[in-house]
Motif scaffolding. Structure first.
Motif, PDB file in Angstrom:
ATOM      1  N   GLY A  57     -49.435 -11.571 -20.153  1.00 58.67           N
ATOM      2  CA  GLY A  57     -48.819 -10.847 -21.261  1.00 58.67           C
ATOM      3  C   GLY A  57     -48.912  -9.342 -21.098  1.00 58.67           C
ATOM      4  N   ALA A  58     -49.964  -8.873 -20.444  1.00 60.32           N
ATOM      5  CA  ALA A  58     -50.124  -7.432 -20.248  1.00 60.32           C
ATOM      6  C   ALA A  58     -49.286  -6.935 -19.088  1.00 60.32           C
ATOM      7  CB  ALA A  58     -51.596  -7.096 -20.009  1.00 60.32           C
ATOM      8  N   ALA A  59     -49.229  -7.726 -18.012  1.00 61.64           N
ATOM      9  CA  ALA A  59     -48.512  -7.283 -16.812  1.00 61.64           C
ATOM     10  C   ALA A  59     -46.997  -7.390 -16.989  1.00 61.64           C
ATOM     11  CB  ALA A  59     -48.955  -8.103 -15.609  1.00 61.64           C
ATOM     12  N   GLN A  60     -46.560  -8.421 -17.714  1.00 60.97           N
ATOM     13  CA  GLN A  60     -45.132  -8.727 -17.807  1.00 60.97           C
ATOM     14  C   GLN A  60     -44.255  -7.567 -18.296  1.00 60.97           C
ATOM     15  OE1 GLN A  60     -44.232 -12.327 -20.006  1.00 60.97           O
ATOM     16  NE2 GLN A  60     -42.097 -11.711 -20.117  1.00 60.97           N
ATOM     17  N   PRO A  61     -44.607  -6.902 -19.427  1.00 61.11           N
ATOM     18  CA  PRO A  61     -43.728  -5.827 -19.883  1.00 61.11           C
ATOM     19  C   PRO A  61     -43.584  -4.709 -18.857  1.00 61.11           C
ATOM     20  CG  PRO A  61     -45.379  -6.328 -21.548  1.00 61.11           C
ATOM     21  CD  PRO A  61     -45.729  -7.126 -20.347  1.00 61.11           C
ATOM     22  N   ILE A 101     -40.122  -3.508 -16.986  1.00 64.84           N
ATOM     23  CA  ILE A 101     -39.629  -2.133 -17.018  1.00 64.84           C
ATOM     24  C   ILE A 101     -39.430  -1.609 -15.592  1.00 64.84           C
ATOM     25  CG2 ILE A 101     -40.268   0.244 -17.604  1.00 64.84           C
ATOM     26  CD1 ILE A 101     -41.539  -0.895 -20.154  1.00 64.84           C
ATOM     27  N   ALA A 102     -40.387  -1.931 -14.721  1.00 66.28           N
ATOM     28  CA  ALA A 102     -40.274  -1.478 -13.328  1.00 66.28           C
ATOM     29  C   ALA A 102     -39.039  -2.084 -12.663  1.00 66.28           C
ATOM     30  CB  ALA A 102     -41.534  -1.858 -12.554  1.00 66.28           C
ATOM     31  N   LEU A 103     -38.816  -3.370 -12.890  1.00 68.16           N
ATOM     32  CA  LEU A 103     -37.629  -4.032 -12.334  1.00 68.16           C
ATOM     33  C   LEU A 103     -36.359  -3.366 -12.858  1.00 68.16           C
ATOM     34  CD1 LEU A 103     -37.852  -7.937 -12.294  1.00 68.16           C
ATOM     35  CD2 LEU A 103     -37.264  -6.409 -10.417  1.00 68.16           C
ATOM     36  N   GLY A 104     -36.374  -3.071 -14.164  1.00 72.37           N
ATOM     37  CA  GLY A 104     -35.228  -2.420 -14.800  1.00 72.37           C
ATOM     38  C   GLY A 104     -34.944  -1.071 -14.152  1.00 72.37           C
ATOM     39  N   VAL A 144     -40.356  -2.893   1.023  1.00 63.48           N
ATOM     40  CA  VAL A 144     -41.791  -2.625   0.923  1.00 63.48           C
ATOM     41  C   VAL A 144     -42.067  -1.774  -0.312  1.00 63.48           C
ATOM     42  CG1 VAL A 144     -43.713  -1.397   2.000  1.00 63.48           C
ATOM     43  CG2 VAL A 144     -42.240  -2.867   3.386  1.00 63.48           C
ATOM     44  N   GLY A 145     -41.216  -0.751  -0.508  1.00 65.06           N
ATOM     45  CA  GLY A 145     -41.375   0.134  -1.658  1.00 65.06           C
ATOM     46  C   GLY A 145     -41.278  -0.624  -2.967  1.00 65.06           C
ATOM     47  N   VAL A 146     -40.265  -1.503  -3.055  1.00 59.09           N
ATOM     48  CA  VAL A 146     -40.046  -2.262  -4.286  1.00 59.09           C
ATOM     49  C   VAL A 146     -41.245  -3.159  -4.598  1.00 59.09           C
ATOM     50  CG1 VAL A 146     -38.739  -4.237  -5.161  1.00 59.09           C
ATOM     51  CG2 VAL A 146     -37.544  -2.201  -4.353  1.00 59.09           C
ATOM     52  N   VAL A 147     -41.712  -3.860  -3.577  1.00 56.81           N
ATOM     53  CA  VAL A 147     -42.850  -4.756  -3.797  1.00 56.81           C
ATOM     54  C   VAL A 147     -44.067  -3.953  -4.270  1.00 56.81           C
ATOM     55  CG1 VAL A 147     -44.498  -6.288  -2.645  1.00 56.81           C
ATOM     56  CG2 VAL A 147     -42.049  -6.514  -2.196  1.00 56.81           C
ATOM     57  N   LEU A 148     -44.266  -2.795  -3.656  1.00 57.74           N
ATOM     58  CA  LEU A 148     -45.378  -1.935  -4.023  1.00 57.74           C
ATOM     59  C   LEU A 148     -45.253  -1.475  -5.477  1.00 57.74           C
ATOM     60  CD1 LEU A 148     -47.598  -1.154  -2.027  1.00 57.74           C
ATOM     61  CD2 LEU A 148     -46.611   1.136  -1.965  1.00 57.74           C
ATOM     62  N   VAL A 149     -44.061  -1.029  -5.845  1.00 59.61           N
ATOM     63  CA  VAL A 149     -43.822  -0.544  -7.212  1.00 59.61           C
ATOM     64  C   VAL A 149     -44.097  -1.661  -8.224  1.00 59.61           C
ATOM     65  CG1 VAL A 149     -42.020   0.143  -8.844  1.00 59.61           C
ATOM     66  CG2 VAL A 149     -42.204   1.297  -6.629  1.00 59.61           C
ATOM     67  N   LEU A 150     -43.598  -2.862  -7.933  1.00 62.19           N
ATOM     68  CA  LEU A 150     -43.789  -3.972  -8.872  1.00 62.19           C
ATOM     69  C   LEU A 150     -45.258  -4.349  -8.986  1.00 62.19           C
ATOM     70  CD1 LEU A 150     -40.710  -6.228  -8.056  1.00 62.19           C
ATOM     71  CD2 LEU A 150     -41.018  -4.635  -9.949  1.00 62.19           C
ATOM     72  N   PHE A 151     -45.941  -4.334  -7.853  1.00 63.32           N
ATOM     73  CA  PHE A 151     -47.366  -4.650  -7.866  1.00 63.32           C
ATOM     74  C   PHE A 151     -48.122  -3.618  -8.710  1.00 63.32           C
ATOM     75  CE2 PHE A 151     -51.622  -4.037  -6.035  1.00 63.32           C
ATOM     76  CZ  PHE A 151     -52.141  -5.300  -6.272  1.00 63.32           C
ATOM     77  N   VAL A 160     -34.866  -3.287 -21.876  1.00 65.91           N
ATOM     78  CA  VAL A 160     -34.993  -3.610 -23.301  1.00 65.91           C
ATOM     79  C   VAL A 160     -36.103  -4.644 -23.507  1.00 65.91           C
ATOM     80  CG1 VAL A 160     -33.835  -4.664 -25.280  1.00 65.91           C
ATOM     81  CG2 VAL A 160     -32.602  -3.033 -23.849  1.00 65.91           C
ATOM     82  N   ALA A 161     -36.085  -5.693 -22.674  1.00 64.23           N
ATOM     83  CA  ALA A 161     -37.083  -6.763 -22.813  1.00 64.23           C
ATOM     84  C   ALA A 161     -38.498  -6.214 -22.656  1.00 64.23           C
ATOM     85  CB  ALA A 161     -36.822  -7.861 -21.783  1.00 64.23           C
ATOM     86  N   GLY A 162     -38.699  -5.379 -21.642  1.00 63.72           N
ATOM     87  CA  GLY A 162     -40.030  -4.814 -21.413  1.00 63.72           C
ATOM     88  C   GLY A 162     -40.395  -3.800 -22.480  1.00 63.72           C
ATOM     89  N   GLY A 163     -39.421  -2.963 -22.844  1.00 67.24           N
ATOM     90  CA  GLY A 163     -39.674  -1.902 -23.815  1.00 67.24           C
ATOM     91  C   GLY A 163     -40.108  -2.447 -25.164  1.00 67.24           C
TER      92      GLY A 163
END
Lengths: 246, 155
Positions: free
Chosen positions: B53-57, B61-64, A34-41, B22-25
């Motif tokens: 294009g705005a959301a992707q970077p 970064i968040a995924l990273g 849940v946290g991860v989905v929230l962070v990504l959103f 790196v990709a997002g940065g």
């Protein structure tokens, strides 16, 4: 207590412990997910917000601009030729060298209406000095003084290399003087970046028209490319213009 | 192998985290250029390209960061894999349509200058490599030095 019973108790405890551990893992997995989905959103939302709140400065649209305020026209012939260019783009300089004079002659002879659209898509190649945006803005300022083509040509003749600092504002003003553009208003507009927001806006409209690269050449509303998506040759260009003229 | 897998997964996790960061940065500094890079694929109207294009970077970064921390690794790896598959599909479609673009994977690419050849094959192979990292994590999400392992009470 018999041995068998003790074993069963131990077994039971173990089973309970296992179940508790599994329950704990399930909870952790659920809440971290849940946290991860929230962070990504939220991250996506941040991007959207940053984009929509981007402040490009005060938009001053040059009065001389035509075609929804994106272009400067030369001549008024029956065939419209639109050229989208970035002042830092080497392919544009090549195009100007090959076909620029021909197009400008046709415009002067009132065979075509040449509409040059400065766009700024290569800002990342001038060491953070945003030469593409500055030069496009300078071109708009020159247009306000009736010297668009003069500045346009001298900027291409002196095109800086990609990944350099580009031409400084002082250098742009100096080059403008060399082609008879000496007005103080122009120099101020260049130094203060009066038309930078306009350049950004014009670039937006370029993308909105589904063009993605420079130079983009459009003859009477139809994009013209050479074989294999290349920049058209002068020959192809003149042929297409003549055909369009009928 | 039971002892080495968590370490292999750790390496995969940190590697994939680095890829996203790196990709997002590289894109986050110029969102307009990022939008143009998306739009160069000619897959959606410009208004949508702008949002993507705005959301992707920021998403990258968040995924990273999440992978770096090791939080919900199986999920973040799964999302990474989905994104990579979308990116690969995009490159394949650009290739198939004969577009002359920079994939914009690690830059705010966009259309290439006339004369330079796109490196679609290399881009796809590289993305497949990243996909393999995500695959390792989907299969063996347990890794050392992760928030997950702390929360699960592992050592």
């Amino acid at each position: 207590m018999s041995k068998g019973k003790r074993d069963r108790t131990t077994q039971a405890r173990e089973i309970v412990a296992k179940q508790q551990a599994a329950e704990r893992r399930r909870k952790v997995t659920l809440w971290t997910s849940v946290g991860v989905v929230l962070v990504l959103f939220l991250a996506g939302l941040v991007g959207y917000t940053v984009m929509s709140r981007q402040d490009d400065g005060t938009l001053v649209t040059p009065a001389a601009a035509v075609d929804d305020g994106t272009a400067f026209a030369v001549g008024n012939g029956p065939v419209t030729v639109d050229v989208y260019e970035d002042f830092l783009c080497p392919a544009c300089a090549n195009f100007e060298k090959a076909s620029g004079a021909t197009l400008q002659e046709m415009a002067t002879a009132s065979k075509i209406t040449l509409r040059i659209h400065p766009v700024a898509i290569l800002d990342r190649f001038s060491n953070g000095t945003e030469y593409s945006t500055r030069s496009a803005g300078a071109a708009a300022a020159a247009a306000e003084e009736g010297k668009f083509l003069e500045l346009h040509n001298v900027l291409y003749a002196n095109q800086p290399a990609e990944n350099s600092d580009g031409l400084s504002n002082d250098k742009i003003v100096e080059l403008a003087k060399s082609v008879g553009l000496t007005s103080e208003t122009f120099a101020t507009a260049v130094n203060e970046g009066t038309y930078k927001a306009w350049a950004t806006k014009a670039t937006e409209k370029f993308s909105d028209r589904d063009f993605t690269g420079t130079p983009t050449i459009v003859v009477n509303g139809t994009q013209l490319t050479g074989p294999g998506d290349t920049v058209p040759t002068t020959e192809l260009l003149t042929q297409t213009i003549e055909k369009a003229a009928g | 192998m039971e002892r080495t897998w968590p370490w292999i997964s750790t390496a995969a996790r940190l590697g994939l985290a680095a890829v996203w960061l790196v990709a997002g940065g590289l894109k986050v500094g110029d969102l307009a250029a990022s939008a143009r890079a998306v739009h160069a694929y000619q897959l959606m109207p410009y208004d949508i390209s702008k949002i993507v294009g705005a959301a992707q970077p920021f998403l990258e970064i968040a995924l990273g960061l999440l992978l770096l921390a090791g939080l919900a690794v199986r999920l973040t790896a799964g999302i990474s894999a989905v994104l990579l598959v979308i990116f690969i599909a995009g490159i394949v479609s650009a290739w198939a349509r004969g577009l002359q673009i920079d994939c914009g994977c690690f830059s705010t690419g966009g259309e290439l200058a006339a004369g330079s050849d796109p490196a679609y094959g290399v881009d796809i192979l590289r993305d497949l490599g990243f996909l393999a990292l995500a695959g390792i994590l989907l299969w063996r999400p347990r890794s050392r030095l992760s928030v997950d392992s702390v929360l699960m009470g592992e050592r």
